[in-house]
Design a protein around this motif. Structure first.
Motif, PDB file in Angstrom:
ATOM      1  N   UNK A 192       0.825  -1.207   0.000  1.00 15.48           N
ATOM      2  CA  UNK A 192       0.000   0.000   0.000  1.00 15.48           C
ATOM      3  C   UNK A 192       0.859   1.257   0.000  1.00 15.48           C
ATOM      4  N   UNK A 193       0.687   2.077  -1.028  1.00  9.31           N
ATOM      5  CA  UNK A 193       1.499   3.275  -1.161  1.00  9.31           C
ATOM      6  C   UNK A 193       1.306   4.280  -0.050  1.00  9.31           C
ATOM      7  N   UNK A 201       9.869   2.018   3.529  1.00  5.53           N
ATOM      8  CA  UNK A 201       9.907   0.628   3.067  1.00  5.53           C
ATOM      9  C   UNK A 201      10.834  -0.257   3.893  1.00  5.53           C
ATOM     10  N   UNK A 202      11.352   0.255   5.005  1.00  3.38           N
ATOM     11  CA  UNK A 202      12.397  -0.457   5.740  1.00  3.38           C
ATOM     12  C   UNK A 202      11.955  -1.812   6.290  1.00  3.38           C
ATOM     13  N   UNK A 216       6.072  -5.047  -4.174  1.00  3.91           N
ATOM     14  CA  UNK A 216       6.117  -3.853  -5.008  1.00  3.91           C
ATOM     15  C   UNK A 216       5.163  -2.818  -4.429  1.00  3.91           C
ATOM     16  N   UNK A 217       5.699  -1.666  -4.046  1.00  3.62           N
ATOM     17  CA  UNK A 217       4.880  -0.582  -3.492  1.00  3.62           C
ATOM     18  C   UNK A 217       4.168   0.116  -4.645  1.00  3.62           C
ATOM     19  N   UNK A 246       7.297   1.397  -6.830  1.00  2.00           N
ATOM     20  CA  UNK A 246       6.666   1.842  -8.076  1.00  2.00           C
ATOM     21  C   UNK A 246       5.791   3.065  -7.846  1.00  2.00           C
ATOM     22  N   UNK A 247       5.937   3.711  -6.711  1.00  2.00           N
ATOM     23  CA  UNK A 247       5.117   4.868  -6.356  1.00  2.00           C
ATOM     24  C   UNK A 247       6.008   6.000  -5.836  1.00  2.00           C
ATOM     25  N   UNK A 248       7.071   6.343  -6.596  1.00  2.00           N
ATOM     26  CA  UNK A 248       8.060   7.296  -6.070  1.00  2.00           C
ATOM     27  C   UNK A 248       7.530   8.711  -5.933  1.00  2.00           C
ATOM     28  N   UNK A 249       6.412   9.041  -6.598  1.00  2.00           N
ATOM     29  CA  UNK A 249       5.892  10.402  -6.447  1.00  2.00           C
ATOM     30  C   UNK A 249       5.334  10.643  -5.048  1.00  2.00           C
ATOM     31  N   UNK A 250       5.098   9.572  -4.271  1.00  2.00           N
ATOM     32  CA  UNK A 250       4.561   9.732  -2.914  1.00  2.00           C
ATOM     33  C   UNK A 250       5.408   9.051  -1.852  1.00  2.00           C
ATOM     34  N   UNK A 251       6.199   8.053  -2.217  1.00  2.00           N
ATOM     35  CA  UNK A 251       6.886   7.210  -1.237  1.00  2.00           C
ATOM     36  C   UNK A 251       8.398   7.410  -1.314  1.00  2.00           C
ATOM     37  N   UNK A 252       9.003   7.617  -0.165  1.00  2.00           N
ATOM     38  CA  UNK A 252      10.461   7.629  -0.021  1.00  2.00           C
ATOM     39  C   UNK A 252      10.858   6.465   0.874  1.00  2.00           C
TER      40      UNK A 252
END
Length: 378
Positions: A192-193, A201-202, A216-217, A246-252
């Motif tokens: 879930x993004x 994501x750790x 895969x996020x 796969x959601x780099x616009x929101x997830x670091x």
């Protein structure tokens, strides 16, 4: 409308589907963790557009659905007390407890209010010092920072009449429970993004390595989900098992450090019961000792709760990905959004609600009247 347009492009969707078809050589079963993703999948027919070799299994990613029955019944008892203003998000009002729901408590005279933020409840406590204001704090990691901030703010303001009824749950322990279940068929996860936007994501690389599954996020728009499926299938075909964002616009990778610090100050990890699933170790949060005065369960000493799930309801199997909603004999007959047997039929992220609203008993869309049923409280 930038992302709405870009991430619903039918031509790009066809290209992603073509690549998935060209890649897959054998059957694979993927689980989307989030109920919001489930609704997007069913609404847009993504599961029907995929090649037959790729199966999507709906996971327990609806926090309303997994809130345990005993906590719902505690909420009902507290909300019925004359001195209480009970605040909740709207999708909790129709979740069935043992014999009734919050909507009925409100109809019987209970002061039950729908709010859009826990800070709205803090404001109510400030304006009504003669009333006990309780906020129903449910959700995954996504809603935890705002709930933690509400308690932090209430203490700063010296509000002795504000408390939380807490039923927070955490995603990684749920994935662990799914993968260690005897009947597990899941070979990869779409994470879930929004959860990862908070926590990062750790926690996922260890899960991916131990259970040898790709994680895969992904986001929630059709192209987000198709891209997540494409990446997961590529990994499976290559025998890989790692975490991809796969959601780099929101997830670091580190998530939101300020939000994590707020959570860690106010909450501590605890075991938690999941409705329809059972107890999962370290899968929830509770208020720390420093904030225990704001715990509604302690404040109101709610005890002697006896719960009973409807025998005909198979929501637990739906939440574990063992069956689809339409495999339940009660679906669409004795169980509808107006007469729900389980939370999966009334939650805005429930799998049964998605099938009822977008698919019903056939593969055709639901009529407009069904959509109106889904939001009975406005």
């Amino acid at each position: 409308m930038k992302y709405i347009d870009e991430f619903n492009d039918p031509e790009l969707a066809r290209r992603l589907l073509d690549e998935i078809r060209a890649t897959v050589t054998r059957p694979w079963a993927l689980m989307e963790v989030c109920g919001g993703q489930t609704h997007s999948i069913i609404r847009h027919g993504i599961d029907q557009l995929l090649p037959d070799e790729v199966e999507l299994i709906h996971g327990p990613g609806c926090p309303v659905c997994v809130t345990p029955l005993d906590v719902i019944d505690k909420a009902l008892e507290i909300a019925a007390r004359p001195e209480v203003v009970f605040c909740s998000f709207g999708d909790m009002l129709r979740v069935p407890g043992t014999g009734r729901d919050l909507f009925r408590v409100k109809g019987e005279g209970g002061d039950v209010r729908v709010v859009y933020s826990p800070l709205d409840a803090v404001d109510l406590a400030r304006k009504h010092p003669d009333r006990q204001v309780v906020f129903f704090a449910i959700g995954f990691e996504t809603t935890a920072p705002a709930n933690a901030m509400a308690v932090h703010q209430a203490r700063r303001l010296g509000l002795a009449n504000f408390s939380l009824l807490v039923s927070h749950v955490r995603v990684p322990p749920a994935i662990e429970a799914i993968m260690t279940a005897p009947a597990c068929r899941v070979q990869g996860f779409l994470a879930a993004g929004h959860v990862c936007s908070v926590m990062g994501t750790a926690e996922y690389p260890d899960l991916a390595e131990r259970h040898r599954v790709p994680v895969v996020v992904t986001g929630f728009e059709p192209l987000d989900i198709l891209e997540g499926i494409r990446r997961a299938v590529h990994q499976l075909e290559r025998g890989e098992h790692r975490v991809e964002n796969a959601y780099p616009r929101a997830v670091r990778d580190r998530g939101n450090p300020a939000a994590v610090r707020m959570i860690e100050e106010v909450f501590e990890v605890t075991d938690r019961n999941w409705r329809g699933i059972g107890r999962i170790p370290d899968s929830g949060w509770r208020l720390t000792d420093a904030f225990r005065d704001f715990d509604a369960e302690h404040r109101f000493d709610v005890t002697g709760i006896r719960t009973e799930e409807p025998a005909a309801c198979r929501a637990g199997e739906v939440l574990q990905g063992l069956i689809k909603p339409t495999d339940c004999a009660a679906f669409g007959t004795s169980c509808t959004p107006r007469t729900p047997l389980g939370a999966t039929m009334v939650s805005s992220e429930g799998a049964c609600a998605a099938y009822y609203l977008y698919r019903r008993m056939t593969d055709s869309p639901a009529p407009v009247s069904s959509a109106q049923e889904m939001n009975p409280v406005g």
